[in-house]
Design a protein around this motif. Structure first.
Motif, PDB file in Angstrom:
ATOM      1  N   ASN A 112      69.804  77.226  63.384  1.00 38.81           N
ATOM      2  CA  ASN A 112      68.437  77.604  63.734  1.00 38.81           C
ATOM      3  C   ASN A 112      67.970  76.708  64.869  1.00 38.81           C
ATOM      4  N   SER A 153      65.575  81.166  54.404  1.00 42.14           N
ATOM      5  CA  SER A 153      66.956  81.362  54.851  1.00 42.14           C
ATOM      6  C   SER A 153      67.805  80.112  54.658  1.00 42.14           C
ATOM      7  N   ASP A 189      60.205  78.979  54.639  1.00 43.09           N
ATOM      8  CA  ASP A 189      61.387  79.642  55.192  1.00 43.09           C
ATOM      9  C   ASP A 189      62.459  79.646  54.112  1.00 43.09           C
ATOM     10  N   TRP A 235      57.476  77.747  64.397  1.00 42.78           N
ATOM     11  CA  TRP A 235      58.697  77.199  63.775  1.00 42.78           C
ATOM     12  C   TRP A 235      58.771  75.683  63.945  1.00 42.78           C
TER      13      TRP A 235
END
Length: 749
Positions: A598, A610, A608, A653
């Motif tokens: 990422n 993932s 998040d 992010w």
């Protein structure tokens, strides 16, 4: 523990001290010479004096010729040569060829040959081909010296026994029994004492060994000859050293033999001097040898030595090693040793004339046998060159020096050619597939045609075949044989697939003359980015095709083991940056890394799923044995975070990285260590970010459980793109990784 020069900041220039410092003021130079070079020169003089006399006797030249060569070698080669600590003079390595030259042309013409060889050496130096002279197989040089040593020993055994040496080694051998029956007892006893002292000197106490063994041996032999009624034959000097000086005589007739003698002496003297200089460079840390200048210095010394009636001059490893061990600092030691020999030869002629020939014979027998080194024989055996060594020794002993060396070089070249051009070819069926695999590894040339045809003949007509070629050279003959085999198989209903791993490719065989492809080009093809290759409309498809053609066949067996399940070793979290290739920087293969990527290599605490899903799956389902976070230099995410610049679509992010920025600004210890190692602020922040992700992972329940129950490790890495090196990052510092282990950042600077 190695220090990573890529991580260390630039160092300030070292102070002008130590062995490579520039010459200081004159008083300092004089003091250095008096403290170090003067004592060393006396030690070298004491070693060189008896050796110079012995080599002159063994060569069949006037005794004074050895002293003249020693003086000129010390002063002229010492001043003009390119090696600071090498000492030159007459050498045992030229004894045989000089003796043959004197026997063929006479002494005065030999002096002309020595002078002309010196001119040739100067031309070698001026043309800058000195390093080319080092391109001689070491086994041939070692064998040449051994052959010379055996020849000297065979000659001097007869002198020690009271006789005279013969013209050939074979005659020296067959006449030895007769010589033993009529030996001269007194001379043999003196020679035996000299040999015993020389052999046993290394076992004496260190303080006693400060006095050179050859000097003690010759003095002891001379003392015995004066004290005992031996009637030993002694050296004869016709007047002082200056009386022995005479101009060389011009040759007449047989110019081809004369040219061959000049070339032989020039080449052997050059190679011996350069090899000696290389060996001397390994013994000290001072200025390295200028090989071209060394040849000019050696050539100048030989010109003058030939003009004045001296033996050929070369760099001598025995004297040079003694010079280094005695603590010499500059070329002044070699020059002074020549001065001492000159003073001794002029003022103490009567002392030289008291030395018995049997004493020098004993000295030369030991020197000759010492040229045959057991370590060289063992090395030749380990490297597969024992045959070259043995043939060269026999050639030098029973033919002559030049022919023996040429035969040895020819055999060494033939062996090298066989090793380089040979190719391994194997054809066998692949179990359970009905397919055949033919592997061709090495250099595919016309010499490989018999092997190729034999392996191709084993394959059934119409069978499917994979030809795996790890080939670095492919000539047209081998290409045609492989192409014809493929055509026949396809005509009979089979198929032939080519897997070309090496750099020499079938497609290039008819497009241009064959050329060797080196391993670096193969790595460039596999690891280099697309833009370094040919342009394609669809580079991904072109890359896949290249993968199929080159190394899919290599990867297939590894993937076959993983076809039903994966068993990765590590969970590897890294940045999405295209410059980071995890399997390359960790030298790992398929199935080793469970990789998550990422922007900014972040482990979000919340918001998040993932990374969370991948991490838990890796730890609890795949049972990975380590968790790794890897950042990198010049990271765009870290640059944006550091500068506060807005990056649409990424800002939200990067809020997960805010704690890293705060800890960086607060002076995190990782940032301090990175700064000391020379990294810029953005890279310092990138390393702090890795440390912060490690802290986050350390608090994660799944990670804590895996660490406690299975000993899972959590570690951080930072890839420095500019140097292509990887640094370890911990929660409070950085460390260099090498084969010797990890090194704290404080030790890197």
């Amino acid at each position: 523990m190695a220090i990573d020069q890529d991580l260390a900041p630039p160092l300030s220039p070292p102070a002008a001290t130590g062995p490579d410092r520039k010459p200081g003021p004159l008083p300092d130079r004089v003091t250095d010479i008096l403290r170090h070079d003067l004592p060393a020169s006396i030690v070298v003089f004491l070693v060189a004096l008896p050796l110079s006399l012995g080599i002159a006797v063994a060569s069949g030249a006037p005794v004074a010729a050895g002293l003249i060569a020693a003086v000129i070698g010390g002063i002229v080669a010492g001043l003009l040569g390119g090696s600071v600590l090498q000492v030159s003079g007459p050498a045992a390595g030229l004894t045989v060829v000089v003796a043959e030259t004197i026997d063929q042309f006479g002494w005065r013409t030999t002096c002309f040959i020595i002078c002309a060889a010196g001119v040739l050496q100067i031309l070698f130096g001026l043309s800058r081909v000195a390093r080319a002279a080092l391109a001689v197989a070491p086994v041939v040089v070692h064998a040449m010296l051994a052959g010379i040593g055996i020849t000297i020993a065979l000659q001097q055994v007869h002198v020690l026994l009271g006789g005279s040496s013969h013209s050939s080694a074979w005659r020296n051998i067959i006449e030895l029994p007769g010589q033993l029956t009529s030996l001269h007892g007194g001379g043999a006893f003196i020679g035996a004492v000299v040999i015993a002292i020389m052999v046993g000197w290394k076992y004496m106490p260190a303080k006693v060994r400060l006095v050179p063994g050859p000097l003690v041996a010759v003095l002891a032999g001379t003392g015995l000859s004066l004290a005992l009624p031996t009637d030993a034959e002694r050296l004869v000097l016709n007047g002082s050293l200056f009386d022995a000086i005479g101009l060389p005589a011009l040759p007449s007739g047989d110019w081809s033999a004369l040219a061959l003698a000049i070339l032989t002496i020039a080449l052997i003297a050059s190679v011996e001097s350069l090899l000696s200089a290389v060996a001397v460079d390994k013994m000290h840390t001072r200025k390295r040898t200028n090989f071209d200048r060394e040849l000019i210095g050696q050539g100048s010394a030989n010109v003058l030595s030939g003009l004045l009636g001296g033996l050929p001059v070369t760099g001598v490893i025995v004297r040079s090693a003694t010079n280094v061990q005695a603590g010499a600092h500059s070329r002044a030691s070699a020059v002074l040793h020549g001065v001492w020999i000159l003073v001794f030869s002029v003022a103490l002629v009567s002392v030289v004339e008291q030395i018995p020939k049997a004493a020098l014979a004993g000295l030369l027998i030991v020197i000759g046998t010492q040229l045959v080194k057991l370590a060289h024989i063992k090395l030749a055996r380990r490297t597969g060159d024992l045959l070259v060594y043995a043939v060269t020794v026999l050639g030098v002993v029973f033919l002559n020096l030049l022919e023996g060396v040429l035969i040895g070089l020819g055999l060494a070249f033939g062996l090298l050619l066989w090793r380089v051009v040979r190719v391994a070819i194997k054809g066998e069926p692949v179990a359970g597939t009905g397919r055949w695999l033919v592997t061709i590894d090495g250099s595919a040339t016309f010499l490989a045609l018999p092997k190729l045809s034999a392996q191709f003949a084993k394959i059934p007509a119409g069978a499917d075949v994979t030809v795996e070629m790890t080939v670095d050279f492919l000539d047209h003959a081998a290409f045609e044989a492989i192409e014809e085999f493929a055509r026949q198989q396809e005509n009979q209903g089979g198929s032939v697939d080519f897997v070309e791993i090496g750099g020499a490719r079938m497609a290039h065989a008819t497009a241009k003359p064959p050329a060797r492809s080196f391993a670096r080009s193969v790595w460039d093809d596999v690891l280099g980015p697309w833009r370094h290759g040919e342009e394609h409309d669809n580079p991904v498809a072109a890359g896949v095709a290249a993968y199929h053609r080159s190394h899919a066949h290599v990867v297939r067996p590894h993937l076959d083991e993983l076809r039903d399940k994966q068993d990765p070793d590590s969970f590897f979290l890294t940045c999405a940056d295209s410059r980071i290739v995890p399997n390359i920087i960790t030298n790992s293969g398929p199935g080793d890394l469970f990789t998550v990527r990422n922007v900014g290599n972040l482990v979000p605490v919340e918001g998040d799923a993932s990374v969370e899903a991948a991490l838990v799956f890796a730890l609890e389902k795949l049972n990975v044995r380590s968790v790794v976070v890897c950042g990198h230099s010049s990271c765009g995410a870290m640059a944006a975070l550091h500068s506060g610049a807005e990056v649409p679509g990424v800002d939200a992010w990067l809020t997960h990285a805010r704690p890293s920025l705060e800890r960086f600004r607060a002076g995190h210890p990782v940032a301090v260590a990175a700064q000391e190692a020379g990294f810029g602020e953005v890279d310092q922040l990138g390393m702090v970010n890795v440390a912060m992700q490690l802290e986050t992972l350390g608090r994660h329940p799944a990670v804590r459980k895996a660490v406690a129950e299975r000993g899972v490790t959590v570690s951080g890495l930072f890839f420095d793109i500019a140097s292509a090196r990887v640094v370890e990052v911990t929660v409070n510092g950085i460390a260099h990784i090498d084969d010797a282990g990890r090194q704290p950042a404080a030790e890197l600077v």
